[in-house]
Design a protein around this motif. Sequence first.
Motif, PDB file in Angstrom:
ATOM      1  N   SER A 100       0.822  -1.203   0.000  1.00  0.00           N
ATOM      2  CA  SER A 100       0.000   0.000   0.000  1.00  0.00           C
ATOM      3  C   SER A 100       0.863   1.262   0.000  1.00  0.00           C
ATOM      4  O   SER A 100       2.045   1.227   0.349  1.00  0.00           O
ATOM      5  N   VAL A 101       0.216   2.348  -0.391  1.00  0.00           N
ATOM      6  CA  VAL A 101       0.813   3.687  -0.336  1.00  0.00           C
ATOM      7  C   VAL A 101      -0.227   4.599   0.303  1.00  0.00           C
ATOM      8  O   VAL A 101      -1.391   4.225   0.447  1.00  0.00           O
ATOM      9  N   GLY A 102       0.203   5.799   0.656  1.00  0.00           N
ATOM     10  CA  GLY A 102      -0.717   6.775   1.214  1.00  0.00           C
ATOM     11  C   GLY A 102      -1.130   7.775   0.151  1.00  0.00           C
ATOM     12  O   GLY A 102      -0.423   7.956  -0.847  1.00  0.00           O
ATOM     13  N   PRO A 103      -2.254   8.460   0.350  1.00  0.00           N
ATOM     14  CA  PRO A 103      -2.726   9.413  -0.650  1.00  0.00           C
ATOM     15  C   PRO A 103      -1.786  10.601  -0.848  1.00  0.00           C
ATOM     16  O   PRO A 103      -1.769  11.202  -1.921  1.00  0.00           O
ATOM     17  N   ALA A 150       4.976   5.451  -5.444  1.00  0.00           N
ATOM     18  CA  ALA A 150       4.064   4.333  -5.708  1.00  0.00           C
ATOM     19  C   ALA A 150       4.578   3.483  -6.867  1.00  0.00           C
ATOM     20  O   ALA A 150       4.560   2.252  -6.804  1.00  0.00           O
ATOM     21  N   MET A 151       5.058   4.139  -7.911  1.00  0.00           N
ATOM     22  CA  MET A 151       5.584   3.398  -9.065  1.00  0.00           C
ATOM     23  C   MET A 151       6.841   2.634  -8.683  1.00  0.00           C
ATOM     24  O   MET A 151       7.048   1.511  -9.151  1.00  0.00           O
ATOM     25  N   ARG A 152       7.679   3.210  -7.826  1.00  0.00           N
ATOM     26  CA  ARG A 152       8.892   2.495  -7.367  1.00  0.00           C
ATOM     27  C   ARG A 152       8.517   1.256  -6.566  1.00  0.00           C
ATOM     28  O   ARG A 152       9.138   0.204  -6.719  1.00  0.00           O
ATOM     29  N   LEU A 153       7.516   1.400  -5.706  1.00  0.00           N
ATOM     30  CA  LEU A 153       7.063   0.244  -4.926  1.00  0.00           C
ATOM     31  C   LEU A 153       6.581  -0.859  -5.858  1.00  0.00           C
ATOM     32  O   LEU A 153       6.950  -2.027  -5.693  1.00  0.00           O
ATOM     33  N   MET A 154       5.764  -0.496  -6.842  1.00  0.00           N
ATOM     34  CA  MET A 154       5.262  -1.503  -7.779  1.00  0.00           C
ATOM     35  C   MET A 154       6.413  -2.156  -8.547  1.00  0.00           C
ATOM     36  O   MET A 154       6.426  -3.379  -8.727  1.00  0.00           O
ATOM     37  N   VAL A 167      -2.942  -0.733  -3.088  1.00  0.00           N
ATOM     38  CA  VAL A 167      -4.080  -0.091  -2.438  1.00  0.00           C
ATOM     39  C   VAL A 167      -3.580   1.194  -1.806  1.00  0.00           C
ATOM     40  O   VAL A 167      -2.417   1.301  -1.416  1.00  0.00           O
ATOM     41  N   VAL A 168      -4.453   2.178  -1.729  1.00  0.00           N
ATOM     42  CA  VAL A 168      -4.117   3.464  -1.118  1.00  0.00           C
ATOM     43  C   VAL A 168      -4.834   3.509   0.227  1.00  0.00           C
ATOM     44  O   VAL A 168      -6.068   3.474   0.275  1.00  0.00           O
ATOM     45  N   ASN A 211      -5.090   6.387   7.071  1.00  0.00           N
ATOM     46  CA  ASN A 211      -5.467   6.071   8.463  1.00  0.00           C
ATOM     47  C   ASN A 211      -6.145   4.708   8.581  1.00  0.00           C
ATOM     48  O   ASN A 211      -7.240   4.585   9.110  1.00  0.00           O
ATOM     49  N   GLN A 212      -5.530   3.696   8.045  1.00  0.00           N
ATOM     50  CA  GLN A 212      -6.000   2.309   8.090  1.00  0.00           C
ATOM     51  C   GLN A 212      -7.277   2.055   7.280  1.00  0.00           C
ATOM     52  O   GLN A 212      -7.837   0.964   7.345  1.00  0.00           O
ATOM     53  N   ALA A 213      -7.746   3.047   6.534  1.00  0.00           N
ATOM     54  CA  ALA A 213      -8.948   2.877   5.716  1.00  0.00           C
ATOM     55  C   ALA A 213      -8.575   2.871   4.240  1.00  0.00           C
ATOM     56  O   ALA A 213      -7.668   3.597   3.818  1.00  0.00           O
ATOM     57  N   LEU A 214      -9.287   2.075   3.475  1.00  0.00           N
ATOM     58  CA  LEU A 214      -9.059   2.005   2.038  1.00  0.00           C
ATOM     59  C   LEU A 214      -9.594   3.282   1.388  1.00  0.00           C
ATOM     60  O   LEU A 214     -10.793   3.530   1.385  1.00  0.00           O
TER      61      LEU A 214
END
Length: 161
Positions: A30-33, A40-44, A53-54, A57-60
Amino acid sequence: MDQPLRRPEQILAYRPLRKILAAKPKALWSVGPKDSALSAMRLMADKHIGFVVVMDNQALAGVLSERDCVRRLALAGKSPDTTPVAEIMVRDVVTADIGKAFADCLKLMHEHGIRHLPITENGVAIGVISVRDLLGEAVAHHAKVIGELERERMTMLISMA
């Protein structure tokens, strides 16, 4: 020769999502908004995945795919290192509860034209199922069925000899 009735989980369409998810690595990437699209692209790229998933605070809060990055970032001429994930993520997320089955997931993915489906348990994201995961289940299931049919055929040929 009487064949015992198959239990629902032995029928591909009824295979529990919990069983399919159990065969996958447990990580939910996951990443944060507020994270940059570049991170995010580096993580992928680092994890060899095409979807994250983004979480806020623990919510999708949304989802982001490589395709989103191409269409909403690169083709829009936005800078990956300064564009926050929130600006390019999909917010209207289709999910499936862990209590669903193979056929339910396939139907949702087809109806919504998506290739990745976040899985939730009690409203909390716990994993992601892809079309490739479902295809793998189908291939393994059909190989097993074909093997059973071949054994049955051989048994019939031997008993008739």
